[in-house]
Motif scaffolding. Structure first.
Motif, PDB file in Angstrom:
ATOM      1  N   THR A  52      23.256  15.184 -19.810  1.00 18.89           N
ATOM      2  CA  THR A  52      22.699  13.838 -19.922  1.00 18.89           C
ATOM      3  C   THR A  52      23.552  13.021 -20.878  1.00 18.89           C
ATOM      4  O   THR A  52      23.947  13.502 -21.935  1.00 18.89           O
ATOM      5  N   VAL A  53      23.822  11.788 -20.475  1.00 21.38           N
ATOM      6  CA  VAL A  53      24.564  10.847 -21.314  1.00 21.38           C
ATOM      7  C   VAL A  53      23.606   9.721 -21.677  1.00 21.38           C
ATOM      8  O   VAL A  53      22.965   9.142 -20.805  1.00 21.38           O
ATOM      9  N   GLU A  54      23.506   9.430 -22.975  1.00 17.81           N
ATOM     10  CA  GLU A  54      22.638   8.361 -23.446  1.00 17.81           C
ATOM     11  C   GLU A  54      23.494   7.213 -23.961  1.00 17.81           C
ATOM     12  O   GLU A  54      24.507   7.426 -24.626  1.00 17.81           O
ATOM     13  N   LEU A  55      23.079   5.986 -23.638  1.00 18.89           N
ATOM     14  CA  LEU A  55      23.820   4.784 -24.006  1.00 18.89           C
ATOM     15  C   LEU A  55      23.042   3.953 -25.013  1.00 18.89           C
ATOM     16  O   LEU A  55      21.804   3.958 -25.006  1.00 18.89           O
ATOM     17  N   ASN A  56      23.749   3.213 -25.849  1.00 16.88           N
ATOM     18  CA  ASN A  56      23.094   2.300 -26.791  1.00 16.88           C
ATOM     19  C   ASN A  56      22.568   1.066 -26.090  1.00 16.88           C
ATOM     20  O   ASN A  56      21.545   0.511 -26.473  1.00 16.88           O
ATOM     21  N   ALA A  78      22.429  16.310 -25.548  1.00 22.13           N
ATOM     22  CA  ALA A  78      22.842  15.134 -24.779  1.00 22.13           C
ATOM     23  C   ALA A  78      24.095  14.543 -25.423  1.00 22.13           C
ATOM     24  O   ALA A  78      24.364  14.772 -26.601  1.00 22.13           O
ATOM     25  N   ILE A  79      24.845  13.800 -24.653  1.00 17.34           N
ATOM     26  CA  ILE A  79      26.023  13.124 -25.189  1.00 17.34           C
ATOM     27  C   ILE A  79      25.633  11.683 -25.487  1.00 17.34           C
ATOM     28  O   ILE A  79      25.231  10.946 -24.588  1.00 17.34           O
ATOM     29  N   MET A  80      25.723  11.303 -26.754  1.00 17.76           N
ATOM     30  CA  MET A  80      25.434   9.939 -27.171  1.00 17.76           C
ATOM     31  C   MET A  80      26.740   9.163 -27.025  1.00 17.76           C
ATOM     32  O   MET A  80      27.635   9.278 -27.866  1.00 17.76           O
ATOM     33  N   ALA A  81      26.860   8.409 -25.956  1.00 20.72           N
ATOM     34  CA  ALA A  81      28.133   7.779 -25.599  1.00 20.72           C
ATOM     35  C   ALA A  81      28.500   6.624 -26.517  1.00 20.72           C
ATOM     36  O   ALA A  81      27.687   5.755 -26.798  1.00 20.72           O
ATOM     37  N   SER A  82      29.747   6.640 -26.981  1.00 25.88           N
ATOM     38  CA  SER A  82      30.324   5.501 -27.687  1.00 25.88           C
ATOM     39  C   SER A  82      31.075   4.625 -26.692  1.00 25.88           C
ATOM     40  O   SER A  82      31.146   3.420 -26.851  1.00 25.88           O
TER      41      SER A  82
END
Length: 122
Positions: A52-56, A78-82
């Motif tokens: 899972t990738v989470e976006l701001n 999860a990957i907290m995407a920059s």
């Protein structure tokens, strides 16, 4: 402390997520599903495992195909995407995720030949 873009990031797949908690990573995978809110999406790697990738911020474009995600791995895996980049496959040459995954295994199996150390100076 350096920003996430200023330091080396190991390339990983889903099986390596738990080894990189609270560390910056680079993940390449195929977009499988985008949540209706546009704030998360799932990607599959070369072993067909999903992350899972989470976006701001919610997505403002259609997301499909192969993406490269730069971000931090959260405590829940999860990957907290920059940032993320869509790797276009419009030249008629599809990106081979299985081959990419094999390359990752080689890099990790033979660190003496691929000395990509990630050091953070604070």
């Amino acid at each position: 402390m350096s920003g996430i873009f200023d330091i080396p990031k190991p390339r990983i797949n889903c099986s390596m997520l738990s080894q990189h908690i609270n560390r910056p990573v680079c993940f390449v995978g195929r977009v499988e599903k985008v949540h209706p809110t546009g704030k998360t999406f799932t990607v599959s790697d070369g072993e067909e495992k999903t992350a899972t990738v989470e976006l701001n911020e919610p997505l403002n474009e259609e997301l499909y195909g192969i993406v490269e995600v730069i971000g931090m791995v959260s405590n829940k895996g999860a990957i907290m995407a920059s940032s993320f980049n869509i790797l276009r496959e419009d030249k008629g040459i599809p990106f081979d995720l299985q081959l990419y995954n094999e390359a990752l295994k080689i890099v990790y199996d033979f660190p003496q030949h691929y000395p990509f150390q990630t050091t953070v100076s604070e």
